[in-house]
Motif scaffolding. Structure first.
Motif, PDB file in Angstrom:
ATOM      1  N   LEU A  17      -4.099  -0.559  -2.583  1.00  0.00           N
ATOM      2  CA  LEU A  17      -2.959  -1.309  -2.047  1.00  0.00           C
ATOM      3  C   LEU A  17      -1.769  -0.375  -1.821  1.00  0.00           C
ATOM      4  CD1 LEU A  17      -3.119  -4.266  -4.615  1.00  0.00           C
ATOM      5  CD2 LEU A  17      -3.939  -4.335  -2.250  1.00  0.00           C
ATOM      6  N   HIS A  18      -0.811  -0.841  -1.023  1.00  0.00           N
ATOM      7  CA  HIS A  18       0.440  -0.113  -0.867  1.00  0.00           C
ATOM      8  C   HIS A  18       1.557  -1.097  -0.576  1.00  0.00           C
ATOM      9  CE1 HIS A  18      -0.768  -0.693   3.324  1.00  0.00           C
ATOM     10  NE2 HIS A  18       0.463  -0.413   3.697  1.00  0.00           N
ATOM     11  N   TYR A  19       2.804  -0.590  -0.700  1.00  0.00           N
ATOM     12  CA  TYR A  19       3.961  -1.406  -0.341  1.00  0.00           C
ATOM     13  C   TYR A  19       4.293  -1.076   1.118  1.00  0.00           C
ATOM     14  CZ  TYR A  19       8.683  -3.288  -0.264  1.00  0.00           C
ATOM     15  OH  TYR A  19       9.807  -3.995   0.072  1.00  0.00           O
ATOM     16  N   ALA A  20       4.177  -2.079   1.998  1.00  0.00           N
ATOM     17  CA  ALA A  20       4.173  -1.800   3.444  1.00  0.00           C
ATOM     18  C   ALA A  20       5.488  -1.267   4.034  1.00  0.00           C
ATOM     19  CB  ALA A  20       3.692  -3.029   4.197  1.00  0.00           C
ATOM     20  N   PRO A  21       6.654  -1.837   3.691  1.00  0.00           N
ATOM     21  CA  PRO A  21       7.866  -1.296   4.348  1.00  0.00           C
ATOM     22  C   PRO A  21       8.098   0.163   3.966  1.00  0.00           C
ATOM     23  CG  PRO A  21       8.296  -3.480   3.417  1.00  0.00           C
ATOM     24  CD  PRO A  21       6.969  -3.032   2.879  1.00  0.00           C
ATOM     25  N   ASP A  22       8.155   1.025   4.955  1.00  0.00           N
ATOM     26  CA  ASP A  22       8.166   2.475   4.705  1.00  0.00           C
ATOM     27  C   ASP A  22       9.304   3.172   5.430  1.00  0.00           C
ATOM     28  OD1 ASP A  22       7.127   1.910   7.203  1.00  0.00           O
ATOM     29  OD2 ASP A  22       5.725   3.598   7.204  1.00  0.00           O
ATOM     30  N   PRO A  23      10.552   2.947   4.977  1.00  0.00           N
ATOM     31  CA  PRO A  23      11.660   3.672   5.599  1.00  0.00           C
ATOM     32  C   PRO A  23      11.390   5.171   5.561  1.00  0.00           C
ATOM     33  CG  PRO A  23      12.388   2.483   3.607  1.00  0.00           C
ATOM     34  CD  PRO A  23      10.984   2.092   3.867  1.00  0.00           C
ATOM     35  N   SER A  24      11.901   5.889   6.533  1.00  0.00           N
ATOM     36  CA  SER A  24      11.655   7.329   6.591  1.00  0.00           C
ATOM     37  C   SER A  24      12.229   8.028   5.362  1.00  0.00           C
ATOM     38  CB  SER A  24      12.252   7.922   7.859  1.00  0.00           C
ATOM     39  OG  SER A  24      11.771   7.209   8.981  1.00  0.00           O
ATOM     40  N   SER A  25      13.094   7.346   4.649  1.00  0.00           N
ATOM     41  CA  SER A  25      13.680   7.890   3.417  1.00  0.00           C
ATOM     42  C   SER A  25      12.871   7.481   2.188  1.00  0.00           C
ATOM     43  CB  SER A  25      15.101   7.333   3.271  1.00  0.00           C
ATOM     44  OG  SER A  25      15.067   5.913   3.385  1.00  0.00           O
ATOM     45  N   GLN A  26      11.634   7.055   2.364  1.00  0.00           N
ATOM     46  CA  GLN A  26      10.914   6.387   1.276  1.00  0.00           C
ATOM     47  C   GLN A  26      10.692   7.221   0.026  1.00  0.00           C
ATOM     48  OE1 GLN A  26       6.692   6.660   3.588  1.00  0.00           O
ATOM     49  NE2 GLN A  26       6.843   5.064   2.084  1.00  0.00           N
ATOM     50  N   THR A  27      10.772   8.531   0.137  1.00  0.00           N
ATOM     51  CA  THR A  27      10.588   9.325  -1.077  1.00  0.00           C
ATOM     52  C   THR A  27      11.850   9.337  -1.936  1.00  0.00           C
ATOM     53  OG1 THR A  27      11.162  11.303   0.169  1.00  0.00           O
ATOM     54  CG2 THR A  27       8.817  10.877  -0.142  1.00  0.00           C
ATOM     55  N   GLY A  43      10.996   0.419   8.829  1.00  0.00           N
ATOM     56  CA  GLY A  43      10.311   1.705   8.824  1.00  0.00           C
ATOM     57  C   GLY A  43       9.267   1.688   9.919  1.00  0.00           C
ATOM     58  N   PRO A  44       8.623   2.835  10.161  1.00  0.00           N
ATOM     59  CA  PRO A  44       7.670   2.904  11.269  1.00  0.00           C
ATOM     60  C   PRO A  44       6.600   1.802  11.228  1.00  0.00           C
ATOM     61  CG  PRO A  44       8.091   5.086  10.401  1.00  0.00           C
ATOM     62  CD  PRO A  44       8.813   4.132   9.513  1.00  0.00           C
ATOM     63  N   HIS A  45       6.065   1.504  10.050  1.00  0.00           N
ATOM     64  CA  HIS A  45       4.954   0.562  10.006  1.00  0.00           C
ATOM     65  C   HIS A  45       5.385  -0.909   9.954  1.00  0.00           C
ATOM     66  CE1 HIS A  45       2.856   4.341   9.222  1.00  0.00           C
ATOM     67  NE2 HIS A  45       1.810   3.731   9.751  1.00  0.00           N
ATOM     68  N   CYS A  46       6.691  -1.136  10.052  1.00  0.00           N
ATOM     69  CA  CYS A  46       7.167  -2.526  10.042  1.00  0.00           C
ATOM     70  C   CYS A  46       6.878  -3.233  11.349  1.00  0.00           C
ATOM     71  CB  CYS A  46       8.651  -2.569   9.719  1.00  0.00           C
ATOM     72  SG  CYS A  46       8.953  -2.051   8.015  1.00  0.00           S
ATOM     73  N   LEU A  47       6.514  -2.489  12.382  1.00  0.00           N
ATOM     74  CA  LEU A  47       6.176  -3.105  13.663  1.00  0.00           C
ATOM     75  C   LEU A  47       5.041  -4.102  13.471  1.00  0.00           C
ATOM     76  CD1 LEU A  47       6.335  -3.301  16.742  1.00  0.00           C
ATOM     77  CD2 LEU A  47       4.861  -1.299  16.895  1.00  0.00           C
ATOM     78  N   LYS A  48       3.996  -3.679  12.768  1.00  0.00           N
ATOM     79  CA  LYS A  48       2.858  -4.568  12.541  1.00  0.00           C
ATOM     80  C   LYS A  48       3.021  -5.372  11.259  1.00  0.00           C
ATOM     81  CE  LYS A  48      -2.172  -4.538  11.874  1.00  0.00           C
ATOM     82  NZ  LYS A  48      -3.396  -3.742  12.070  1.00  0.00           N
ATOM     83  N   TYR A  49       3.543  -4.756  10.216  1.00  0.00           N
ATOM     84  CA  TYR A  49       3.496  -5.384   8.895  1.00  0.00           C
ATOM     85  C   TYR A  49       4.756  -6.152   8.505  1.00  0.00           C
ATOM     86  CZ  TYR A  49      -0.879  -2.946   8.404  1.00  0.00           C
ATOM     87  OH  TYR A  49      -2.167  -2.517   8.595  1.00  0.00           O
ATOM     88  N   GLY A  50       5.818  -6.018   9.319  1.00  0.00           N
ATOM     89  CA  GLY A  50       7.040  -6.757   9.004  1.00  0.00           C
ATOM     90  C   GLY A  50       7.996  -5.956   8.144  1.00  0.00           C
ATOM     91  N   VAL A  51       9.267  -6.377   8.136  1.00  0.00           N
ATOM     92  CA  VAL A  51      10.319  -5.667   7.402  1.00  0.00           C
ATOM     93  C   VAL A  51      10.365  -6.153   5.952  1.00  0.00           C
ATOM     94  CG1 VAL A  51      11.701  -5.152   9.442  1.00  0.00           C
ATOM     95  CG2 VAL A  51      12.013  -7.326   8.242  1.00  0.00           C
ATOM     96  N   THR A  52      11.317  -5.648   5.193  1.00  0.00           N
ATOM     97  CA  THR A  52      11.408  -5.980   3.764  1.00  0.00           C
ATOM     98  C   THR A  52      11.385  -7.485   3.524  1.00  0.00           C
ATOM     99  OG1 THR A  52      12.662  -3.939   3.395  1.00  0.00           O
ATOM    100  CG2 THR A  52      12.785  -5.624   1.673  1.00  0.00           C
ATOM    101  N   LEU A  53      12.139  -8.244   4.335  1.00  0.00           N
ATOM    102  CA  LEU A  53      12.192  -9.707   4.181  1.00  0.00           C
ATOM    103  C   LEU A  53      10.795 -10.318   4.059  1.00  0.00           C
ATOM    104  CD1 LEU A  53      13.816 -12.472   4.479  1.00  0.00           C
ATOM    105  CD2 LEU A  53      13.181 -12.353   6.880  1.00  0.00           C
ATOM    106  N   ASN A  54       9.859  -9.813   4.842  1.00  0.00           N
ATOM    107  CA  ASN A  54       8.521 -10.380   4.874  1.00  0.00           C
ATOM    108  C   ASN A  54       7.664  -9.969   3.680  1.00  0.00           C
ATOM    109  OD1 ASN A  54       9.113  -9.387   8.077  1.00  0.00           O
ATOM    110  ND2 ASN A  54       8.861 -11.554   7.680  1.00  0.00           N
ATOM    111  N   HIS A  55       8.206  -9.127   2.805  1.00  0.00           N
ATOM    112  CA  HIS A  55       7.417  -8.629   1.678  1.00  0.00           C
ATOM    113  C   HIS A  55       8.012  -8.923   0.310  1.00  0.00           C
ATOM    114  CE1 HIS A  55       4.579  -6.447   4.252  1.00  0.00           C
ATOM    115  NE2 HIS A  55       5.607  -6.368   5.064  1.00  0.00           N
TER     116      HIS A  55
END
Ligand SMILES: Cc1cc2nc3c(=O)[nH]c(=O)nc-3n(C[C@H](O)[C@H](O)[C@H](O)COP(=O)(O)OP(=O)(O)OC[C@H]3O[C@@H](n4cnc5c(N)ncnc54)[C@H](O)[C@@H]3O)c2cc1C
Ligand SMILES: Cc1cc2nc3c(=O)[nH]c(=O)nc-3n(C[C@H](O)[C@H](O)[C@H](O)COP(=O)(O)OP(=O)(O)OC[C@H]3O[C@@H](n4cnc5c(N)ncnc54)[C@H](O)[C@@H]3O)c2cc1C
Lengths: 337, 477
Positions: free
Chosen positions: B124-134, B148-160
């Protein structure tokens, strides 16, 4: 019904400014307003039936029509009284749709669907109203017109008035316009009937980790969710599924204990999904119109666990957006306290 | 030491109350150059109980405060102007991971990438991935509704986000949960996500975890013309493909990346590259890949490279992920901007941005979440050069005006903070801004949490009405 101020009136404003006038007058006269979209969900037992007697009625049916639609952006703005059927007609012509598909029928209005945050059998996979709403315009309990969000698919400008209005049942504002996210109609869209192999649905063996079998006495939403979990644990998940009790199965003309699942996506994906569904039982393709009757038929009551206004923040919101309790008074169970 | 600081030392321990000017330096700015404000002092609770006690003590002292996660924000949102800062960086505990229910409950200071790492053993992973994620924290992500880049398909923080425990500024503890399909209630969690620290302090957060995709395919398409790349973006989405990510990197960015130690082999003789990733079950992925390649070519792509193994993919991503770092080497400072336009307006807007840059003699490098129409026109500059900074700010303002004019918005993921306040009334009517003030007041009637951010105070009617109204609001239950 009458109250101290005379018989209840019925308003049908044709525009947002007219509606704002109606609200301001009601506020000044201390009258309540019962908000009505198409009025399809107002019978006994519905939340709308709790609205206090004597409230004037304000119907939004004339506040309808599509305001903006750029197919290439996959966004659409419509007035609140637009029906879901009208929305579907406009988008289908461009190979697009808004995957709301709420419980009920497509005669319902878009304003009501967002005001009630009604989800449907595909909500978890394709988005609930709170996920699909991009922008909103509303009239608050003092007649002020405000907007939140916008017409783009990503937006964090300002505090989130969109999420505030979605699901507030018209008690913080009357929604006048909504901007929604659309999707391209998938290349393949197949509905299948899964008749579980031996021992009914409960005998089937889903992948490890799924909540299975559904607990005895669980609601139909919970049962659907359990089956969805099982199917979703498969590599290709369906967009929605339904488990029917005997009564509903008879009504909808499917074998009792059968699972109905809908797969949407590219042709190859859907083919793979249907193949995987075979693990749960015998699979046959069936008519997609099943979902229309399923949505209209299946009762998914919305409960009040005490009044939402018992929460401090909610109570302060009500005080700041509708200080005169003009909007849908009683719908949140506040009279029962 | 100031008296309040001494009182808070009793809660968190004196070593976690920072009062010395030299030590406060790192708390004076966030990731956006051009803003520097000194907090009164920083108090850093080590756990949930301490955080609650700190907020309650501040409430008792009627002291305003600013919460701060990792300080990577890009809107000057976590700056404190002479008031108390609550640093949440010590609250890094992952309370639990539920691999069956696919959720995790964490303290707000947990770093985004660390959560995904902890979830990795379960696939598993946490989907919202801001470029500053580290570096950025989950609490900061919730407060900004980060993308973040993968929020296009997986949605932004609100959706998680499924649940948050929040201490309201008056000290009340409330549980905010995602609305249930079979209940009626206000979506207070939805309102809290993206509230930029103005509604209270999240002391724990429960998020959804997402199964890793069975297969991933990453493509890099080279476009001699920027217009073609922008058009390909719309065409891919309109074709019904939902890529996991769809990012645009322009010539200016490519030049910076390729001249740096992060060189990723992007072509330096094109106007733009599109980085497209599709993922999901194996079935159908080849079809999507082929369709993306075809659409890119139809829109003028010279070549499309495809990577399916992880080292190849990482290399293609490197140019995108290290872009900010690479640009940081071009000049002492980097103004990272953020705006959104309707996807179909990307091509003309990018052209206009180019013209604006030229007119103000600034260098704009575009690297952004193109699939969402979420622009990041970034401007490398020297923050100490007053003349250059004036030109940078003038250019930013014109870019915002263009985006608003095209039906877009002034921020897609970085928030309003202080930086975007001047544009709020270009986007919203006074009545809408007042409604936002009222929403905020319901959470924080006394306005002690991150005061002066997001909505300019002059638009808050009730607040301005009269001193007595102001008192009444402050005293509300
Ligand atoms: C047969 C049937 C079964 C249904 N079952 C369910 C169910 O199980 N669960 C569920 O959640 N929903 C259910 N619904 C509701 C449905 O999904 C939509 O919410 C409804 O159909 C919308 O249509 P309408 O315009 O007729 O709403 P109406 O009946 O006119 O209004 C529904 C509610 O929304 C409020 N409202 C309407 N318009 C606005 C507006 N513009 N701004 C603010 N408030 C507004 C009204 O005050 C009312 O409380 C059902 C509907 C039908 C017809
Ligand atoms: C190189 C770089 C790349 C970036 N890329 C992206 C990107 O792709 N997508 C994106 O969305 N952002 C991006 N950002 C911006 C930034 O990383 C995000 O806004 C992030 O969410 C901020 O998290 P933080 O922990 O650093 O918060 P901070 O900067 O510390 O604070 C941000 C805001 O959150 C509030 N806050 C923090 N914690 C809490 C809490 N527990 N409770 C209540 N309020 C709180 C603060 O008061 C402040 O208003 C990038 C930044 C940098 C420097």
């Amino acid at each position: 019904m009458t109250d101290a101020h005379g018989p209840a009136a019925a308003h049908e404003p044709a525009g947002t400014p007219d509606l704002a006038d109606v609200v301001r007058a009601a506020r000044a006269e201390g009258r309540g307003l019962k908000v009505v979209g198409a009025g399809k969900w107002s019978g006994e037992g519905t939340p709308a039936a709790r609205v206090r007697d004597g409230a004037d009625q304000v119907t939004l049916r004339r506040l309808s029509g599509i305001v903006a639609y750029v197919p290439g952006d996959l966004t659409l703005t419509a007035r609140a009284g637009t029906t879901l059927a009208e929305l579907d007609d406009a988008t289908r012509a461009h190979g697009q749709w808004c995957p709301l598909c709420p419980w009920g029928t497509d005669d319902g209005t878009i304003g009501a669907t967002f005001a009630t945050a009604t989800t449907g059998p595909f909500g978890a996979a394709l988005g609930r109203p709170r996920d699909l709403a991009l922008g909103i315009e509303f009239v608050d309990g003092e007649g002020a017109v405000a907007r939140g969000g916008g017409r783009v698919v990503k937006n964090v400008a300002g505090f989130d008035l969109v999420r505030l209005m979605v699901g507030a049942f018209g008690t913080l504002g009357i929604i006048t316009e909504v901007t929604v996210r659309l999707r391209a109609i998938p290349a393949a869209d197949v509905t299948v009937l899964i008749v579980p192999a031996g021992g009914g649905v409960r005998g089937a063996s889903p992948p490890a980790g799924a909540k299975w079998p559904p607990a005895a006495g669980s609601s139909s939403i919970e049962r659907d969710a359990a089956v969805a979990d099982a199917l979703i644990a498969a590599e290709v998940a369906p967009s929605g599924c339904a488990v029917l009790d005997q009564h509903d199965a008879r009504l909808l003309g499917v074998p009792a204990g059968a699972v109905v699942a809908r797969y949407m996506g590219s042709t190859a994906l859907v083919r793979a999904g249907v193949a995987e569904a075979g693990r749960l039982g015998t699979v046959t393709e069936t008519d997609g119109r099943f979902w229309t009757s399923y949505r209209a038929r299946d009762p998914h009551p919305r409960m009040l666990r005490g009044s939402p206004l018992s929460i401090s923040v909610a109570r302060r919101l009500k005080g700041r957006f509708d200080p005169g309790s003009v909007l849908n008074p009683g719908i949140l169970g506040e009279d029962a306290e | 030491m100031d008296q309040l600081a001494r009182a808070l030392s009793g809660i968190v321990g004196p070593q976690h109350v920072i009062t010395r000017a030299a030590e406060l330096l790192v708390y004076e700015n966030d990731g956006l150059p051009g803003y520097r404000l000194r907090p009164r002092f920083v108090v850093a609770p080590g756990n949930r109980a301490e955080a609650i006690a700190v907020v309650r003590a501040l409430a008792a002292a009627n002291a305003p405060f600013v919460a701060r996660g990792a300080g990577t924000g890009l809107s000057a949102g976590s700056l404190a102007d002479g008031i108390v800062m609550i640093g949440l960086h010590r609250m890094r505990q992952i309370y639990s991971i539920d691999p069956v229910g696919r959720t995790a409950t964490v303290e707000p200071g947990v770093v985004n990438a660390r959560l995904s790492k902890a979830a990795a053993p379960y696939g598993l992973h946490y989907a919202p991935d801001p470029s500053s994620q580290t570096a950025c924290s989950i609490g900061g992500n919730v407060a900004e509704n980060a993308g973040g880049p993968h929020c296009l398909k997986y949605g932004v923080t609100l959706n998680h986000v499924l649940h948050a425990t929040v201490v309201l500024p008056d000290g009340e503890l409330i549980e905010l949960a995602a609305p249930r399909d079979d209940e009626i209630g206000y979506d207070l969690l939805g309102a809290f996500v993206g509230s930029e620290g103005c509604f209270g302090v999240a002391v724990d957060v429960t998020v959804r975890l997402t199964p890793n995709p069975a297969r991933v395919c990453t493509m890099l398409a080279d476009f001699p013309a920027l217009d073609g790349a922008a058009k390909a973006v719309s065409a891919i989405i309109a074709a019904g493909i939902v890529p996991a990510a769809l990012e645009l990197v322009d010539a200016g960015t490519i030049a910076a990346v390729e001249a740096s130690i992060y060189a990723a082999g992007y072509p330096t003789d094109v106007e733009a590259c599109l980085l497209v990733e599709v993922d999901g079950p194996a079935a159908g992925l080849d079809d999507d890949t082929a369709a993306v390649q075809r659409i890119c070519r139809e829109n003028g792509a010279r070549a499309v490279r495809t990577a399916t193994d992880s080292s190849d993919r990482e290399r293609l991503w490197q140019g995108r992920k290290k872009a900010f770092g690479a640009m940081g080497r071009v000049a002492p400072h980097l103004v990272v901007q953020d705006a959104v336009v309707p996807r179909t307006r990307l091509a003309p807007v990018l052209r206009r941005i180019g013209e604006i840059a030229e007119r103000h003699r600034v260098r704009v490098c575009n690297v952004f979440h193109a699939g969402d129409g979420n622009l990041h026109p970034n401007i490398p500059c020297d923050g100490n050069d007053a003349d250059e900074m004036a030109r940078v700010h003038a250019a930013c303002r014109e870019i915002m005006e263009v985006c608003i004019g095209e039906g877009g918005t002034i921020t897609g993921e970085h928030g309003v903070g202080l930086d975007k306040q001047p544009y709020m009334d270009m986007l919203f009517s006074p009545e809408s801004l007042d409604a936002m003030c009222r929403l905020r007041d319901a959470f924080d009637p006394a306005r002690r949490a991150n005061p002066g951010k997001v909505v300019p105070v002059r638009y808050c009617r009730e607040w301005n009405a009269s001193p007595s109204a102001r008192k009444a609001v402050g005293a509300a239950p």
